[in-house]
Design an enzyme around this catalytic site. Structure first.
Site, PDB file in Angstrom:
ATOM      1  N   SER A 194       0.867  -1.280  -0.133  1.00 12.38           N
ATOM      2  CA  SER A 194      -0.047   0.127  -0.140  1.00 12.38           C
ATOM      3  C   SER A 194       0.739   1.252   0.140  1.00 12.38           C
ATOM      4  O   SER A 194       1.671   1.286  -1.044  1.00 12.38           O
ATOM      5  CB  SER A 194      -0.985   0.009   1.286  1.00 12.38           C
ATOM      6  OG  SER A 194      -1.912   0.896   1.198  1.00 12.38           O
ATOM      7  N   ARG A 220     -11.363   5.964  10.743  1.00 12.00           N
ATOM      8  CA  ARG A 220     -11.015   4.443  10.862  1.00 12.00           C
ATOM      9  C   ARG A 220     -12.099   3.654   9.911  1.00 12.00           C
ATOM     10  O   ARG A 220     -11.886   2.684   9.273  1.00 12.00           O
ATOM     11  CB  ARG A 220     -10.620   4.103  12.086  1.00 12.00           C
ATOM     12  CG  ARG A 220     -10.161   2.732  12.172  1.00 12.00           C
ATOM     13  CD  ARG A 220      -9.111   2.504  11.373  1.00 12.00           C
ATOM     14  NE  ARG A 220      -8.207   1.334  11.559  1.00 12.00           N
ATOM     15  CZ  ARG A 220      -7.033   1.142  10.724  1.00 12.00           C
ATOM     16  NH1 ARG A 220      -6.645   1.841   9.803  1.00 12.00           N
ATOM     17  NH2 ARG A 220      -6.441  -0.200  11.031  1.00 12.00           N
ATOM     18  N   ASP A 228      -8.857  -6.430  -4.287  1.00  8.28           N
ATOM     19  CA  ASP A 228      -8.496  -5.185  -3.917  1.00  8.28           C
ATOM     20  C   ASP A 228      -9.065  -4.100  -5.056  1.00  8.28           C
ATOM     21  O   ASP A 228      -8.279  -3.865  -5.831  1.00  8.28           O
ATOM     22  CB  ASP A 228      -6.854  -5.069  -4.008  1.00  8.28           C
ATOM     23  CG  ASP A 228      -6.420  -4.155  -3.390  1.00  8.28           C
ATOM     24  OD1 ASP A 228      -7.181  -2.911  -3.206  1.00  8.28           O
ATOM     25  OD2 ASP A 228      -5.127  -3.866  -3.202  1.00  8.28           O
ATOM     26  N   HIS A 265      -8.063  -4.802   0.030  1.00 10.01           N
ATOM     27  CA  HIS A 265      -6.932  -4.281   0.102  1.00 10.01           C
ATOM     28  C   HIS A 265      -6.247  -4.982   1.230  1.00 10.01           C
ATOM     29  O   HIS A 265      -4.691  -5.007   1.179  1.00 10.01           O
ATOM     30  CB  HIS A 265      -7.210  -2.860   0.144  1.00 10.01           C
ATOM     31  CG  HIS A 265      -5.666  -2.022   0.351  1.00 10.01           C
ATOM     32  ND1 HIS A 265      -4.751  -2.076  -0.722  1.00 10.01           N
ATOM     33  CD2 HIS A 265      -5.236  -1.290   1.194  1.00 10.01           C
ATOM     34  CE1 HIS A 265      -3.936  -1.273  -0.569  1.00 10.01           C
ATOM     35  NE2 HIS A 265      -4.121  -0.742   0.709  1.00 10.01           N
TER      36      HIS A 265
END
Length: 377
Positions: free
Chosen positions: A154, A224, A319, A352
């Site tokens: 990432s 979050r 992803d 992801h």
């Protein structure tokens, strides 16, 4: 993996850099500190070092535990250790907390040497280029002139790309996992919604909440929760939670009823108690700003012309935030320059977050590549 494959009890270290660093934003840091950990031993030739760059909410604690009572090992413990894919019997592995981070490196919570108070809102915006520059200072301090590899998933993968561009002579291999050459408009939009949740929290106080003894928990929770939705795939959420509810029947009120709601609330609460809001904002801005082509996708091949490292690129089918299509853009630009690149697209349902999982196929590919790195010395 059994404990015999663990790096064991580890301890963080602090690198105090006295060399000034001019950031991309124009601010000059006269000195700064980076928290880091190392695993394994640097060989006599100093050519077995692998730098591991962390993602958005990660840090330098990659593997092992801080004490025998520590409940959780480092965030990539499944990958790093004796006889694991990144074998610490053979490699000297370095984890570093990015500049501006929340786990010991100089950042918004640190004391500004000029004011003797927390930087707070005054801490500058940092970029991936700034991180790479500061990491290079640490690597030099450790006596390493050329890294065997830079590995990251990432946001960490973007750092590996930047290393290959910024320091082509100092890196032999770049291992880029679940990353992209830049963010799409949709990804920038997700980051902006997360930032707005934080900055509009009444406790944020324009970033100077430390002196008030408060935390913008509401904003961090929402940021979050949004992030978790984008990290997981629809399939894995459906399989894990579906439409399951906590009680037998609907309660017809505003309380948490669905299991997925409960999960997101738990993750939001946990993160809000552990992560700094100012750091989160700066990490997402660094993601947004990263673009070696400065907005021109056609120039990626030209940007890669001076790269001298070999590449392993890995993507995951589920992803949707950093799709395989984005990884293939990197592969094409590398091939346009006859740069050695291996590519794997792994079937995985986790979205992801798959880059953090202990998938045998995924780890076998990484292990094979690291073995090849040793054989190529």
């Amino acid at each position: 993996m059994s404990e015999k494959n663990s790096v064991g009890i580890v301890k963080s270290k602090i690198f105090k850099c006295k060399n000034s660093l001019k950031l991309d934003c124009g601010v000059m840091l006269n000195e700064y500190e980076l928290a880091y950990e190392t695993y394994g031993k640097l060989n006599t030739k100093c050519d077995n070092a692998v730098l591991v760059c962390h993602a958005l909410s990660g840090n330098h604690h990659l593997a092992g535990r801080y004490s025998s009572s520590d409940k959780y090992p480092g965030w990539w413990d499944s990958l790093i250790g004796p006889n694991k894919p990144l074998d610490t019997n053979k490699f000297f592995v370095i984890g570093v907390n990015n500049l501006g981070g929340d786990h010991g490196s100089t950042g918004p919570k640190s004391i500004n040497p000029k004011t003797k108070k927390s930087w707070g809102s005054k801490f500058p915006i940092v970029t991936i280029q700034d991180w790479t520059s500061s990491q290079n200072e640490l690597i030099s301090y450790l006596g390493i002139s050329r890294l065997s590899g830079v590995l990251g998933g990432s946001l960490g993968g973007m750092q590996a790309i930047q290393w290959s561009i910024q320091y082509p002579e100092k890196i032999k291999n770049a291992i880029v996992i679940a990353a992209a050459p830049n963010l799409t408009a949709q990804n920038i939009a997700f980051n902006e919604v997360a930032r707005q949740a934080i900055v509009t929290d009444t406790s944020f106080n324009k970033g100077d909440y430390y002196k008030l003894g408060v935390i913008p928990k509401t904003g961090l929770r929402i940021a979050r929760m949004l992030g978790h939705i984008t990290y997981l795939s629809d399939d894995v959420m459906g399989r894990k939670f579906g439409r399951k509810i906590k009680k037998i029947n609907y309660q017809y009120n505003l309380n948490t009823e669905f299991e997925i709601e409960s999960y997101l609330n738990y993750q939001g609460d946990k993160f809000a108690n552990e992560f700094d809001a100012n750091t989160y904002i700066r990490m997402t801005k660094a993601l947004d700003y990263f673009d070696p082509t400065n907005g021109n996708k056609k120039k990626l091949s030209a940007v890669f012309k001076k790269i001298k490292s070999s590449f392993l690129i890995i993507s995951f089918t589920s992803d949707w935030r950093f799709s395989p299509k984005r990884s293939k853009e990197i592969v094409k630009a590398l091939l346009d320059n006859n740069i050695s690149v291996s590519y794997a697209e792994i079937i995985a349902a986790s979205g992801h977050d798959a880059f953090l999982m202990s998938d045998d196929r995924y780890h076998d590919i990484l292990g094979s590549y690291f073995k090849r790195m040793l054989e190529a010395k």
